[in-house]
Scaffold this motif. Sequence first.
Motif, mmCIF file in Angstrom:
data_model
loop_
_atom_site.group_PDB
_atom_site.id
_atom_site.type_symbol
_atom_site.label_atom_id
_atom_site.label_comp_id
_atom_site.label_asym_id
_atom_site.label_seq_id
_atom_site.Cartn_x
_atom_site.Cartn_y
_atom_site.Cartn_z
ATOM 1 N N SER A 171 3.625 1.658 -3.703
ATOM 2 C CA SER A 171 4.335 0.660 -2.894
ATOM 3 C C SER A 171 3.632 -0.688 -2.897
ATOM 4 O O SER A 171 4.237 -1.709 -2.547
ATOM 5 C CB SER A 171 4.469 1.167 -1.456
ATOM 6 O OG SER A 171 5.191 2.371 -1.400
ATOM 7 N N ASN A 172 2.339 -0.693 -3.271
ATOM 8 C CA ASN A 172 1.535 -1.918 -3.298
ATOM 9 C C ASN A 172 1.444 -2.548 -1.907
ATOM 10 O O ASN A 172 1.705 -3.736 -1.717
ATOM 11 C CB ASN A 172 2.091 -2.919 -4.317
ATOM 12 C CG ASN A 172 1.082 -4.008 -4.677
ATOM 13 O OD1 ASN A 172 -0.110 -3.888 -4.410
ATOM 14 N ND2 ASN A 172 1.579 -5.088 -5.278
ATOM 15 N N VAL A 173 1.075 -1.696 -0.942
ATOM 16 C CA VAL A 173 0.893 -2.126 0.447
ATOM 17 C C VAL A 173 -0.523 -1.771 0.883
ATOM 18 O O VAL A 173 -0.986 -0.645 0.655
ATOM 19 C CB VAL A 173 1.913 -1.443 1.383
ATOM 20 C CG1 VAL A 173 1.614 -1.785 2.842
ATOM 21 C CG2 VAL A 173 3.333 -1.850 1.024
ATOM 22 N N LEU A 207 -9.471 -7.289 -1.255
ATOM 23 C CA LEU A 207 -8.969 -8.227 -2.260
ATOM 24 C C LEU A 207 -9.108 -7.671 -3.676
ATOM 25 O O LEU A 207 -8.283 -7.971 -4.550
ATOM 26 C CB LEU A 207 -9.710 -9.561 -2.155
ATOM 27 C CG LEU A 207 -9.244 -10.487 -1.027
ATOM 28 C CD1 LEU A 207 -10.247 -11.609 -0.809
ATOM 29 C CD2 LEU A 207 -7.862 -11.058 -1.338
ATOM 30 N N SER A 208 -10.116 -6.850 -3.903
ATOM 31 C CA SER A 208 -10.328 -6.304 -5.247
ATOM 32 C C SER A 208 -9.238 -5.311 -5.644
ATOM 33 O O SER A 208 -9.072 -5.006 -6.822
ATOM 34 C CB SER A 208 -11.700 -5.616 -5.333
ATOM 35 O OG SER A 208 -11.703 -4.372 -4.645
ATOM 36 N N LEU A 209 -8.489 -4.811 -4.669
ATOM 37 C CA LEU A 209 -7.478 -3.796 -4.927
ATOM 38 C C LEU A 209 -6.081 -4.367 -5.135
ATOM 39 O O LEU A 209 -5.207 -3.677 -5.649
ATOM 40 C CB LEU A 209 -7.411 -2.812 -3.756
ATOM 41 C CG LEU A 209 -8.631 -1.935 -3.502
ATOM 42 C CD1 LEU A 209 -8.454 -1.191 -2.187
ATOM 43 C CD2 LEU A 209 -8.811 -0.942 -4.644
ATOM 44 N N ILE A 210 -5.865 -5.603 -4.729
ATOM 45 C CA ILE A 210 -4.494 -6.093 -4.612
ATOM 46 C C ILE A 210 -4.173 -7.175 -5.633
ATOM 47 O O ILE A 210 -5.045 -7.656 -6.363
ATOM 48 C CB ILE A 210 -4.228 -6.609 -3.183
ATOM 49 C CG1 ILE A 210 -5.066 -7.866 -2.879
ATOM 50 C CG2 ILE A 210 -4.513 -5.520 -2.158
ATOM 51 C CD1 ILE A 210 -4.759 -8.506 -1.537
ATOM 52 N N ASN A 211 -2.895 -7.563 -5.660
ATOM 53 C CA ASN A 211 -2.448 -8.664 -6.504
ATOM 54 C C ASN A 211 -1.545 -9.585 -5.694
ATOM 55 O O ASN A 211 -1.393 -9.402 -4.472
ATOM 56 C CB ASN A 211 -1.722 -8.128 -7.748
ATOM 57 C CG ASN A 211 -0.541 -7.233 -7.403
ATOM 58 O OD1 ASN A 211 0.235 -7.505 -6.492
ATOM 59 N ND2 ASN A 211 -0.409 -6.131 -8.133
ATOM 60 N N ASN A 212 -0.954 -10.553 -6.346
ATOM 61 C CA ASN A 212 -0.160 -11.547 -5.627
ATOM 62 C C ASN A 212 1.097 -10.975 -4.981
ATOM 63 O O ASN A 212 1.711 -11.618 -4.127
ATOM 64 C CB ASN A 212 0.222 -12.691 -6.570
ATOM 65 C CG ASN A 212 -0.972 -13.528 -6.974
ATOM 66 O OD1 ASN A 212 -1.957 -13.612 -6.244
ATOM 67 N ND2 ASN A 212 -0.915 -14.128 -8.149
ATOM 68 N N ASP A 213 1.496 -9.778 -5.390
ATOM 69 C CA ASP A 213 2.704 -9.162 -4.844
ATOM 70 C C ASP A 213 2.418 -8.171 -3.719
ATOM 71 O O ASP A 213 3.351 -7.622 -3.123
ATOM 72 C CB ASP A 213 3.472 -8.440 -5.953
ATOM 73 C CG ASP A 213 3.966 -9.394 -7.032
ATOM 74 O OD1 ASP A 213 4.378 -10.522 -6.684
ATOM 75 O OD2 ASP A 213 3.936 -9.010 -8.222
ATOM 76 N N ASN A 225 -0.375 -11.716 2.953
ATOM 77 C CA ASN A 225 -0.373 -11.649 1.491
ATOM 78 C C ASN A 225 -1.752 -12.043 0.966
ATOM 79 O O ASN A 225 -2.649 -12.420 1.733
ATOM 80 C CB ASN A 225 0.707 -12.574 0.922
ATOM 81 C CG ASN A 225 0.597 -13.989 1.473
ATOM 82 O OD1 ASN A 225 -0.463 -14.606 1.429
ATOM 83 N ND2 ASN A 225 1.694 -14.513 2.011
ATOM 84 N N LYS A 226 -1.905 -11.976 -0.341
ATOM 85 C CA LYS A 226 -3.209 -12.235 -0.947
ATOM 86 C C LYS A 226 -3.686 -13.664 -0.689
ATOM 87 O O LYS A 226 -4.879 -13.891 -0.451
ATOM 88 C CB LYS A 226 -3.150 -11.969 -2.452
ATOM 89 C CG LYS A 226 -4.505 -12.109 -3.131
ATOM 90 C CD LYS A 226 -4.435 -11.771 -4.613
ATOM 91 C CE LYS A 226 -5.817 -11.887 -5.258
ATOM 92 N NZ LYS A 226 -5.783 -11.559 -6.703
ATOM 93 N N LYS A 227 -2.774 -14.631 -0.717
ATOM 94 C CA LYS A 227 -3.175 -16.020 -0.493
ATOM 95 C C LYS A 227 -3.783 -16.201 0.892
ATOM 96 O O LYS A 227 -4.850 -16.814 1.048
ATOM 97 C CB LYS A 227 -1.975 -16.944 -0.676
ATOM 98 C CG LYS A 227 -2.311 -18.424 -0.503
ATOM 99 C CD LYS A 227 -1.089 -19.304 -0.731
ATOM 100 C CE LYS A 227 -1.441 -20.776 -0.537
ATOM 101 N NZ LYS A 227 -0.250 -21.652 -0.729
ATOM 102 N N GLU A 228 -3.122 -15.663 1.923
ATOM 103 C CA GLU A 228 -3.647 -15.778 3.285
ATOM 104 C C GLU A 228 -4.951 -15.011 3.442
ATOM 105 O O GLU A 228 -5.877 -15.459 4.131
ATOM 106 C CB GLU A 228 -2.623 -15.258 4.285
ATOM 107 C CG GLU A 228 -1.412 -16.138 4.461
ATOM 108 C CD GLU A 228 -0.468 -15.630 5.537
ATOM 109 O OE1 GLU A 228 0.442 -16.383 5.921
ATOM 110 O OE2 GLU A 228 -0.637 -14.475 6.000
ATOM 111 N N TYR A 229 -5.012 -13.855 2.816
ATOM 112 C CA TYR A 229 -6.205 -13.007 2.881
ATOM 113 C C TYR A 229 -7.400 -13.714 2.245
ATOM 114 O O TYR A 229 -8.525 -13.676 2.762
ATOM 115 C CB TYR A 229 -5.890 -11.715 2.135
ATOM 116 C CG TYR A 229 -6.708 -10.490 2.463
ATOM 117 C CD1 TYR A 229 -7.321 -10.287 3.692
ATOM 118 C CD2 TYR A 229 -6.819 -9.467 1.509
ATOM 119 C CE1 TYR A 229 -8.026 -9.130 3.959
ATOM 120 C CE2 TYR A 229 -7.516 -8.303 1.766
ATOM 121 C CZ TYR A 229 -8.125 -8.141 2.995
ATOM 122 O OH TYR A 229 -8.818 -6.978 3.253
ATOM 123 N N THR A 230 -7.162 -14.403 1.137
ATOM 124 C CA THR A 230 -8.210 -15.165 0.462
ATOM 125 C C THR A 230 -8.671 -16.331 1.319
ATOM 126 O O THR A 230 -9.876 -16.636 1.402
ATOM 127 C CB THR A 230 -7.707 -15.672 -0.902
ATOM 128 O OG1 THR A 230 -7.290 -14.559 -1.703
ATOM 129 C CG2 THR A 230 -8.801 -16.426 -1.645
#
Length: 290
Positions: A171-173, A207-213, A225-230
Amino acid sequence: MHRLTLLFLIGFSTTINAQRFKDVTITTEKLTEHIYMLKGAGGNVGVSAGEDGVFVIDDQFAELTDKILAVIKDISDKPIHYVVNTHWHGDHTGGNTNMTHQGVKIIAHDNVRKRLEETPKRDNTMRSKEALPVITFNDKLSVYMNGEQVYIFHVAHAHTDGDSLLYFTKSNVLHTGDTYFQGWYPYIDLNSGGSVNGYIAAVKKGLSLINNDTIIIPGHGNISNKKEYTTYLNMLETLKTTILSEIKKGQTEEQVATNSELTKTFDDLGYSWNFINSEKIRRTFYKSLK
């Protein structure tokens, strides 16, 4: 309204009772075909519902169990098999006993069971046996449900000493527990083994586990999302650099705590909130890094 829900962050007080939760509404946000986020009073609840049954992340307060169960019943008529506690705080584990009475198995890191077992509640009573996780792990664990691997892994000395992140691989969650407060300064519980360095490492691990989606369910806040997390990681690392510089200059905790210029950039962006305001985050970073 969302900020008000954070007033319930630490659920240890005996003043919390059914009356206080009477008007709380459990809301549902569908994220993917079978992943949902529930919000009420306390930590964000994750739900996976599919052919294999229901898998839940955190259970908020005991007084909200019936409301949570009713919402889950609307999502799926299949049984709840597991609840994973992301850490031991009461706004994430308060419903454990009620869930156990429903036949649900509680999963958590070893230290979650230990702290629930050994730490008295505010009324100086101990938690019942039914509140304790019956499946624990030291490093990582996988649960295979609803067509995917749910990767559960421990991040050491972050928000507490027993934090887990959960990643739904298909699910990429990502559910971060309280290693991510979306839009707010974090609560780093130093008395429960939390630390600044561990908290930063936890975000980097996520962050190492995820992508932009990737869809991110934070412990508190809105879907992220990844942008906010970064951006959140940048805030943490900037504060660390700033406070370490003050420590190296020989500044005392009081001098750092009262120097609002040190966190002004992030205060102005709205990171300060009722429980972890700008002074408290400066104190927390100072104590942890000192």
